[in-house]
Design a protein around this motif. Structure first.
Motif, PDB file in Angstrom:
ATOM      1  N   GLY A  99      42.284  21.506  38.669  1.00 51.40           N
ATOM      2  CA  GLY A  99      42.773  22.173  40.089  1.00 51.40           C
ATOM      3  C   GLY A  99      43.437  23.499  40.030  1.00 51.40           C
ATOM      4  N   ALA A 100      43.884  23.839  38.731  1.00 46.45           N
ATOM      5  CA  ALA A 100      44.751  25.021  38.898  1.00 46.45           C
ATOM      6  C   ALA A 100      43.671  26.166  38.804  1.00 46.45           C
ATOM      7  CB  ALA A 100      45.695  25.104  37.819  1.00 46.45           C
ATOM      8  N   PRO A 101      44.146  27.522  39.012  1.00 46.12           N
ATOM      9  CA  PRO A 101      43.066  28.701  38.935  1.00 46.12           C
ATOM     10  C   PRO A 101      43.009  28.899  37.372  1.00 46.12           C
ATOM     11  CG  PRO A 101      44.745  29.106  40.240  1.00 46.12           C
ATOM     12  CD  PRO A 101      45.278  28.019  39.831  1.00 46.12           C
ATOM     13  N   ARG A 102      41.649  29.411  37.166  1.00 41.76           N
ATOM     14  CA  ARG A 102      41.482  29.784  35.628  1.00 41.76           C
ATOM     15  C   ARG A 102      41.968  31.155  35.141  1.00 41.76           C
ATOM     16  NH1 ARG A 102      36.267  26.695  33.536  1.00 41.76           N
ATOM     17  NH2 ARG A 102      36.718  28.143  31.746  1.00 41.76           N
ATOM     18  N   PRO A 103      42.587  31.231  33.980  1.00 45.45           N
ATOM     19  CA  PRO A 103      42.634  32.571  33.739  1.00 45.45           C
ATOM     20  C   PRO A 103      41.444  33.183  33.369  1.00 45.45           C
ATOM     21  CG  PRO A 103      43.935  30.789  32.216  1.00 45.45           C
ATOM     22  CD  PRO A 103      43.012  30.162  33.299  1.00 45.45           C
ATOM     23  N   TYR A 104      41.402  34.623  33.466  1.00 41.29           N
ATOM     24  CA  TYR A 104      39.975  35.371  33.124  1.00 41.29           C
ATOM     25  C   TYR A 104      40.471  36.948  32.950  1.00 41.29           C
ATOM     26  CZ  TYR A 104      39.922  37.324  37.847  1.00 41.29           C
ATOM     27  OH  TYR A 104      40.385  38.224  38.855  1.00 41.29           O
ATOM     28  N   PHE A 105      39.423  37.634  32.295  1.00 44.76           N
ATOM     29  CA  PHE A 105      39.544  38.998  32.733  1.00 44.76           C
ATOM     30  C   PHE A 105      38.272  39.688  32.845  1.00 44.76           C
ATOM     31  CE2 PHE A 105      38.413  37.710  28.352  1.00 44.76           C
ATOM     32  CZ  PHE A 105      37.536  38.500  27.889  1.00 44.76           C
ATOM     33  N   ARG A 106      38.484  40.879  33.469  1.00 46.01           N
ATOM     34  CA  ARG A 106      37.185  41.715  33.870  1.00 46.01           C
ATOM     35  C   ARG A 106      37.624  43.115  33.641  1.00 46.01           C
ATOM     36  NH1 ARG A 106      37.326  41.948  39.478  1.00 46.01           N
ATOM     37  NH2 ARG A 106      37.907  44.094  39.243  1.00 46.01           N
ATOM     38  N   ILE A 107      36.814  43.765  32.836  1.00 44.94           N
ATOM     39  CA  ILE A 107      37.095  45.100  32.444  1.00 44.94           C
ATOM     40  C   ILE A 107      36.078  45.903  33.376  1.00 44.94           C
ATOM     41  CG2 ILE A 107      36.950  46.799  30.548  1.00 44.94           C
ATOM     42  CD1 ILE A 107      38.327  44.653  28.547  1.00 44.94           C
ATOM     43  N   ASP A 108      36.764  46.913  34.045  1.00 45.61           N
ATOM     44  CA  ASP A 108      35.891  47.744  34.798  1.00 45.61           C
ATOM     45  C   ASP A 108      35.495  48.952  34.466  1.00 45.61           C
ATOM     46  OD1 ASP A 108      36.176  45.855  36.763  1.00 45.61           O
ATOM     47  OD2 ASP A 108      38.146  46.694  37.760  1.00 45.61           O
ATOM     48  N   ASP A 109      36.190  49.567  33.137  1.00 42.05           N
ATOM     49  CA  ASP A 109      35.899  50.858  32.411  1.00 42.05           C
ATOM     50  C   ASP A 109      36.835  51.031  31.296  1.00 42.05           C
ATOM     51  OD1 ASP A 109      34.264  53.155  32.011  1.00 42.05           O
ATOM     52  OD2 ASP A 109      35.710  54.159  33.492  1.00 42.05           O
ATOM     53  N   TRP A 110      36.248  51.643  30.314  1.00 44.49           N
ATOM     54  CA  TRP A 110      37.094  52.200  29.444  1.00 44.49           C
ATOM     55  C   TRP A 110      37.131  53.432  29.263  1.00 44.49           C
ATOM     56  CZ3 TRP A 110      34.356  47.427  28.102  1.00 44.49           C
ATOM     57  CH2 TRP A 110      35.078  46.520  27.205  1.00 44.49           C
ATOM     58  N   PRO A 111      38.202  54.121  29.101  1.00 46.22           N
ATOM     59  CA  PRO A 111      38.276  55.716  28.926  1.00 46.22           C
ATOM     60  C   PRO A 111      37.283  56.138  27.860  1.00 46.22           C
ATOM     61  CG  PRO A 111      40.536  54.858  29.121  1.00 46.22           C
ATOM     62  CD  PRO A 111      39.741  53.705  28.768  1.00 46.22           C
ATOM     63  N   ALA A 112      36.693  57.426  28.014  1.00 46.51           N
ATOM     64  CA  ALA A 112      35.418  57.607  27.062  1.00 46.51           C
ATOM     65  C   ALA A 112      36.287  57.777  25.741  1.00 46.51           C
ATOM     66  CB  ALA A 112      35.222  59.029  27.796  1.00 46.51           C
ATOM     67  N   ALA A 113      37.573  58.369  25.722  1.00 45.05           N
ATOM     68  CA  ALA A 113      37.864  58.750  24.362  1.00 45.05           C
ATOM     69  C   ALA A 113      38.263  57.623  23.457  1.00 45.05           C
ATOM     70  CB  ALA A 113      39.456  59.273  24.381  1.00 45.05           C
ATOM     71  N   ALA A 114      37.999  56.134  24.132  1.00 42.25           N
ATOM     72  CA  ALA A 114      38.375  54.884  23.333  1.00 42.25           C
ATOM     73  C   ALA A 114      37.168  54.662  22.809  1.00 42.25           C
ATOM     74  CB  ALA A 114      39.038  53.925  24.365  1.00 42.25           C
ATOM     75  N   ALA A 115      36.160  55.109  23.169  1.00 39.63           N
ATOM     76  CA  ALA A 115      34.600  54.694  22.434  1.00 39.63           C
ATOM     77  C   ALA A 115      34.614  54.599  20.806  1.00 39.63           C
ATOM     78  CB  ALA A 115      33.663  55.598  23.154  1.00 39.63           C
ATOM     79  N   ALA A 116      34.151  53.702  20.288  1.00 44.08           N
ATOM     80  CA  ALA A 116      34.057  53.523  18.785  1.00 44.08           C
ATOM     81  C   ALA A 116      33.278  54.724  18.456  1.00 44.08           C
ATOM     82  CB  ALA A 116      33.750  52.078  18.454  1.00 44.08           C
ATOM     83  N   GLU A 117      33.387  54.913  17.052  1.00 39.01           N
ATOM     84  CA  GLU A 117      32.612  56.050  16.606  1.00 39.01           C
ATOM     85  C   GLU A 117      31.289  55.554  15.976  1.00 39.01           C
ATOM     86  OE1 GLU A 117      33.157  59.236  16.521  1.00 39.01           O
ATOM     87  OE2 GLU A 117      35.066  59.114  17.483  1.00 39.01           O
TER      88      GLU A 117
END
Length: 734
Positions: free
Chosen positions: A716-734
């Motif tokens: 009956g309690a709220p669920r933990p969750y995450f939603r990622i809306d955007d990553w900064p461009a510099a953080a992209a994997a090479e």
């Protein structure tokens, strides 16, 4: 040395900014050396700070950071409420009212203005947990209170020192309300600390000039604000939610939830506590001061390891909360237990949101940690000592809580309590020389660290009995949170650490053993007598000769699926007695041979069986309104659990490579969920208090069964969750 209109040069700034930090530390050392309180001496349960004239925090000492975070609120209340008595050079004000800035009644705070040639140039403050505050029960925690007026001495800002002269009438008034005479020495210790701080700041002004010192204070705040904003801009935008729980309010075993929804957008963080339970009838609540102190503590430690902890950090944070909730209670709700209930549980919820965000960025992933020992506690014994004086002592061993696992290594065993940046715990011999108790044992608690690829740090357990008490008895009471469920939650598929456990054994043979010189038991199971499991909050009870009192405390959460832990490390843990052979086989899937070494083939088979067992039990999650999705570009990852490729439009399992869904889809609909008992994470996970309300929610890959996340869930309690809306461009994997 006069300051120019420009910013202070970097060398001068660093020298003076660190000088301010060293002053706060010296204030703390002065305080603790003057105080005879075992809470300070054995737990460093204190704080010091330097602030600007408006109360803005500039520097905080390296001790209990939650106490340091509220000293600006004490200054604000002092300025608002003390105009009629004046605020003069040499004055010191004392306050412990939670509705005026303190976290709870036992934290007495003192603040003093700093003047230079009639100009108010700042404030200094000190705060410390007191041995007693009066009230219904000794030690400052009265279990059965129903409002704040029953919790003992509650002082608005009162002038304790007038132009350098102690007001003995005020000190007598304080001492008249408390049981332990050491409170008076502790209060004088705070005065000594502030006198030291005032003297050092004046010396700094005399050497460098008042304008330079004022400029450095302002620049320290600007520096913190600018650096944290830059760091936030490098982290992904999104929303993370976590839910944590408080069990038992002192009157009934009712569960209270703290819901934290953290939104990071650009250079700002918002912590929204919508959904948090209404404030309790009992002493577990915190006021707004505790809520703010908790969030700041979590942010400091997770994001500001190289950033000054001051007002600049607060400027980057928005708090959304409703008065009348358990972590922002409405007057006259009781809140003496705030620090070890609503405050630390708010830290836990905020912490896990922050750690999940850090796991999503490769540059900062190593800074992510599972929740440390999720709660604190207050085991109190009181009476007359063997030296003939009245006392009320808080047993501070629980300050050796387990550290949360890191993304690259185990958590540290008995690392400390997370909001104490200079952790300490008592020396047993000192305790026995000071108080009429004898410790039977204090040792690490096996299987307490949260299982994971990297294990959470272990907590410990202890037992003591009355010894050489003049009346052959003492009074004992206990205030703790997290018995029915653990609060030290893992990350990235790691499991929670141990919950707390409180017990006593009566009708023992301890007195006979001591008389006969027989060995004393070194484990709870070896104590003969009638074992009673005690509730996490229990009222004052008689501790009679021969009775044994026992408690264990929470450990750190784990990181990563336990089935991915190096089998040799598990074997080593078993040899070190950090993990039992049963847990090695059933949780880590490691089979040991007769010599205690890993049987590699049998382990491979066992781990495959456990993964299949997960999949066999797994069902489709009840998603409700929860959305777990991703937006961005390039290739990203969430620790080792998820690999997101926006170019290919896939979200894959980080273990087997199975494609779960597209980034924009609701990932939760494509995972599987296993409902498991809390003891799946090991013993001491609430089984002594279990009434069927809590379980583990294990989210796993639908193909290989690898764990993505493990949550402590309440129906009956709220669920933990995450939603990622955007990553900064510099953080992209090479």
């Amino acid at each position: 040395m006069a300051a120019s209109n420009s910013r202070i040069d970097p060398v001068t700034f660093e020298v003076l900014n660190h000088r301010l930090l060293s002053i706060t530390e010296e204030m703390g050392i002065q305080y603790m050396r003057c105080s005879g309180s075992n809470v300070l001496i054995t737990g460093n349960d204190a704080a010091t700070a330097i602030m600007q004239p408006d109360g803005a925090l500039v520097s905080v000492g390296p001790y209990i950071v939650t106490q340091g975070n509220v000293l600006p609120l004490i200054v604000d209340s002092t300025k608002r409420l003390s105009a009629d008595v004046g605020i003069n050079d040499g004055d010191i004000f004392i306050c412990n009212d939670p509705y005026l800035g303190a976290i709870h009644h036992p934290d007495f705070a003192t603040v003093a203005p700093i003047y230079w040639k009639d100009e108010l140039i700042g404030w200094i403050g000190a705060s410390g947990h007191q041995l007693d505050t009066g009230g219904m029960d000794p030690g400052g925690f009265s279990i059965k209170v129903v409002d704040v007026h029953q919790e003992g001495l509650r002082m608005p800002p009162v002038k304790l020192v007038d132009r350098g002269t102690m007001r003995e009438d005020v000190l007598r008034w304080i001492m008249n309300q408390v049981r332990d005479p050491l409170v008076g020495l502790d209060v004088k210790g705070q005065v000594a600390a502030l006198n030291t701080g005032r003297r050092r700041i004046i010396e700094l002004i005399e050497s460098w000039g008042v304008e330079t010192v004022k400029a450095v204070m302002a620049q320290s705040i600007d520096h913190a604000r600018e650096k944290l904003r830059k760091r936030l801009s490098e982290l992904p935008d999104g929303v993370w939610r976590d839910v944590q729980y408080i069990d038992h309010d002192g009157h009934e075993t009712k569960i209270y939830q703290i819901v934290c929804t953290m939104t990071k957008k650009g250079e700002a963080l918002t912590f929204d506590f919508e959904g948090t339970s209404p404030n309790a009838r009992g002493l577990i609540n915190s006021t707004y001061s505790g809520l703010q102190a908790a969030v700041l503590s979590a942010v400091y430690i997770n994001l500001c390891w190289d950033i000054p902890w001051n007002r600049g950090v607060r400027d980057c944070i928005e708090l959304v909360t409703k008065a009348g909730t358990v972590n922002n209670c409405a007057y006259p709700a009781p809140c003496a237990m705030a620090t070890i209930s609503a405050v630390i549980v708010t830290i836990d919820a905020s912490w896990r949101c922050l750690s999940q965000m850090l796991m999503a960025d490769e540059r900062y992933r190593e800074q992510s940690m599972a929740v440390w020992s999720g709660t604190s506690m207050a085991p109190i014994f009181a009476g007359t000592s063997q030296h003939g004086f009245p006392f009320a002592a808080t047993e501070m061993s629980h300050f050796g809580g387990g550290g949360g696992a890191r993304t690259y290594d185990d958590g540290v065993d008995t690392a400390g309590i997370v909001f104490n940046t200079t952790p300490n715990m008592p020396n047993i011999e000192d305790q026995e020389s000071e108080y009429p108790v004898l410790y039977l044992f204090r040792r690490h608690l096996r299987d307490s660290g949260g299982p994971g690829r990297y294990r959470g740090g272990r907590s410990a357990e202890l037992a003591y009995t009355v010894h050489k008490a003049p009346d052959n008895r003492l009074d004992g009471l206990f205030a703790g949170t997290g018995a029915e469920m653990p609060n030290a939650i893992g990350i990235g598929g790691g499991m929670p650490g141990a919950a707390i456990r409180i017990a006593r054994v009566i009708g023992t043979d301890i007195a006979a053993r001591m008389r006969d010189g027989a060995p004393l038991p070194d484990a709870l199971e070896g104590i003969q007598g009638r074992l009673e499991i005690l509730p996490p909050k229990h009222t004052r009870s008689s501790m009679d000769l021969g009775d044994v009192w026992y408690h264990s405390w929470q450990a750190g959460g784990g990181y990563g699926d336990p089935l991915r832990r190096d089998p040799e490390r598990v074997a080593m843990d078993v040899r070190r007695k950090a993990v039992s052979a049963v847990a090695a086989a059933d949780i880590y899937g490691v089979v040991l041979d007769g010599e205690g070494s890993c049987d590699e083939k049998a382990t491979e088979v066992r781990r495959a069986e456990l993964r299949q067992a997960r999949l066999k039990q797994a069902v489709a999650p009840d998603v409700g309104d929860v959305v777990m999705s991703f937006a961005g570009s390039g290739r990203r990852s969430i620790a080792e659990t998820l690999a997101i490729d926006f170019d290919k439009g896939t979200v894959r399992c980080g273990d087997c490579g199975h494609v779960h869904c597209r980034p924009q889809d609701n990932l939760l609909k494509h995972l599987r969920e296993v409902k498991a008992a809390l003891r799946t994470a090991g013993p001491v996970r609430g089984e002594d208090y279990d009434v069927g309300r809590f379980h583990l929610r294990q989210l796993c890959c639908s193909n290989c069964g690898s764990l993505v996340d493990v949550q402590v869930a309440l129906d009956g309690a709220p669920r933990p969750y995450f939603r990622i809306d955007d990553w900064p461009a510099a953080a992209a994997a090479e």
